[in-house]
Design a protein around this motif. Structure first.
Motif, short mmCIF file in Angstrom:
data_model
loop_
_atom_site.label_atom_id
_atom_site.label_comp_id
_atom_site.label_asym_id
_atom_site.label_seq_id
_atom_site.Cartn_x
_atom_site.Cartn_y
_atom_site.Cartn_z
N LYS A 24 0.75 -1.20 -0.12
CA LYS A 24 -0.02 -0.07 0.20
C LYS A 24 0.90 1.23 -0.12
CE LYS A 24 -4.32 -1.61 1.95
NZ LYS A 24 -3.97 -2.85 2.88
N THR A 25 2.02 1.33 0.61
CA THR A 25 2.88 2.32 0.74
C THR A 25 3.89 2.43 -0.38
OG1 THR A 25 4.33 1.24 2.19
CG2 THR A 25 2.59 2.58 3.18
N SER A 26 3.93 1.48 -1.23
CA SER A 26 4.92 1.52 -2.15
C SER A 26 4.50 2.15 -3.46
CB SER A 26 5.40 -0.06 -2.71
OG SER A 26 5.79 -0.69 -1.39
N GLN A 27 5.33 2.45 -4.35
CA GLN A 27 4.81 3.30 -5.55
C GLN A 27 4.55 1.97 -6.51
OE1 GLN A 27 8.27 4.77 -5.27
NE2 GLN A 27 7.80 6.15 -3.67
N ILE A 28 3.39 1.36 -6.26
CA ILE A 28 3.01 0.25 -7.25
C ILE A 28 1.58 0.86 -7.95
CG2 ILE A 28 2.53 -2.24 -7.46
CD1 ILE A 28 3.86 -2.53 -4.92
N VAL A 29 1.60 0.60 -9.06
CA VAL A 29 0.27 0.87 -9.88
C VAL A 29 -0.19 -0.44 -10.40
CG1 VAL A 29 1.03 3.39 -10.24
CG2 VAL A 29 1.49 1.29 -12.23
N PRO A 30 -1.45 -0.32 -10.44
CA PRO A 30 -2.21 -1.61 -10.91
C PRO A 30 -1.54 -2.12 -12.38
CG PRO A 30 -3.95 -0.21 -10.29
CD PRO A 30 -2.57 0.81 -10.32
N GLY A 31 -1.23 -3.52 -12.58
CA GLY A 31 -0.73 -3.82 -13.82
C GLY A 31 0.68 -3.87 -13.61
N ASP A 32 1.46 -3.28 -12.47
CA ASP A 32 2.74 -3.53 -12.23
C ASP A 32 3.13 -5.08 -11.99
OD1 ASP A 32 3.75 -1.12 -12.68
OD2 ASP A 32 4.00 -0.65 -10.51
N SER A 33 4.37 -5.74 -12.57
CA SER A 33 4.60 -6.80 -12.23
C SER A 33 5.70 -6.88 -10.91
CB SER A 33 5.22 -7.36 -13.33
OG SER A 33 5.70 -8.77 -13.05
N ILE A 34 5.33 -7.37 -9.93
CA ILE A 34 6.22 -7.25 -8.71
C ILE A 34 6.65 -8.58 -8.06
CG2 ILE A 34 5.12 -5.02 -7.98
CD1 ILE A 34 3.78 -6.98 -5.70
N ALA A 35 7.67 -8.36 -7.33
CA ALA A 35 8.27 -9.76 -6.83
C ALA A 35 8.45 -9.18 -5.33
CB ALA A 35 9.64 -10.14 -7.29
N VAL A 36 8.23 -9.93 -4.63
CA VAL A 36 8.58 -9.90 -3.19
C VAL A 36 9.64 -10.73 -2.59
CG1 VAL A 36 7.44 -9.79 -0.71
CG2 VAL A 36 6.01 -9.09 -2.71
N GLY A 37 10.59 -10.08 -2.07
CA GLY A 37 11.88 -10.48 -1.48
C GLY A 37 11.63 -10.46 0.03
N PHE A 38 12.25 -11.73 0.54
CA PHE A 38 12.56 -11.60 2.15
C PHE A 38 13.87 -12.05 2.33
CE2 PHE A 38 11.30 -15.76 1.36
CZ PHE A 38 12.16 -16.62 2.36
N ASP A 39 14.29 -11.47 3.59
CA ASP A 39 15.81 -12.05 4.14
C ASP A 39 15.29 -12.06 5.73
OD1 ASP A 39 18.08 -13.07 4.39
OD2 ASP A 39 18.93 -10.93 4.19
#
Length: 111
Positions: A24-39
């Motif tokens: 919600k706080t990221s600059q993501i727009v609908p249609g963006d292809s995203i990847a979520v990473g964790f460490d």
């Protein structure tokens, strides 16, 4: 055990919540292809192994919950634009683990 199952489920839910908040706080727009990473920043090998197993086990629920795949930053080279990052403390039973969560807008994901 039943308790363990409940612990794991609450961990997975918390994990999803943190990622959704970050989205919600990221600059993501609908249609963006995203990847979520964790460490996992702290924790011993055993607790890390436990988390990895747990994330694999709940992978479908997590993927559905966050709308993208979850990548382990230790083993995946992320390419793309970093659009969000947070560090959260998640508890798993008596262990508290500091987890870094990042979101990338993808150009391409190198595997």
């Amino acid at each position: 055990t039943v308790d363990e199952e409940a612990l794991q489920e609450s961990f997975a839910r918390n994990f999803i919540c943190h990622i959704q908040k970050l989205k919600k706080t990221s600059q993501i727009v609908p249609g963006d292809s995203i990847a979520v990473g964790f460490d996992i920043i702290n924790g011993n090998a055993e607790s890390r192994g436990c988390i990895m197993g747990l994330l694999n086990k709940w992978e479908e629920a997590i993927t559905a919950g966050i709308g993208s795949k979850l990548c382990d930053l230790k083993t995946t080279e992320m390419q793309g634009e970093l659009v969000g990052a947070t560090e959260e403390t998640l508890s798993l039973g008596k262990d508290s683990l500091l987890v870094r969560i990042v979101i990338f807008r993808l150009s391409t994901l190198a595997m």
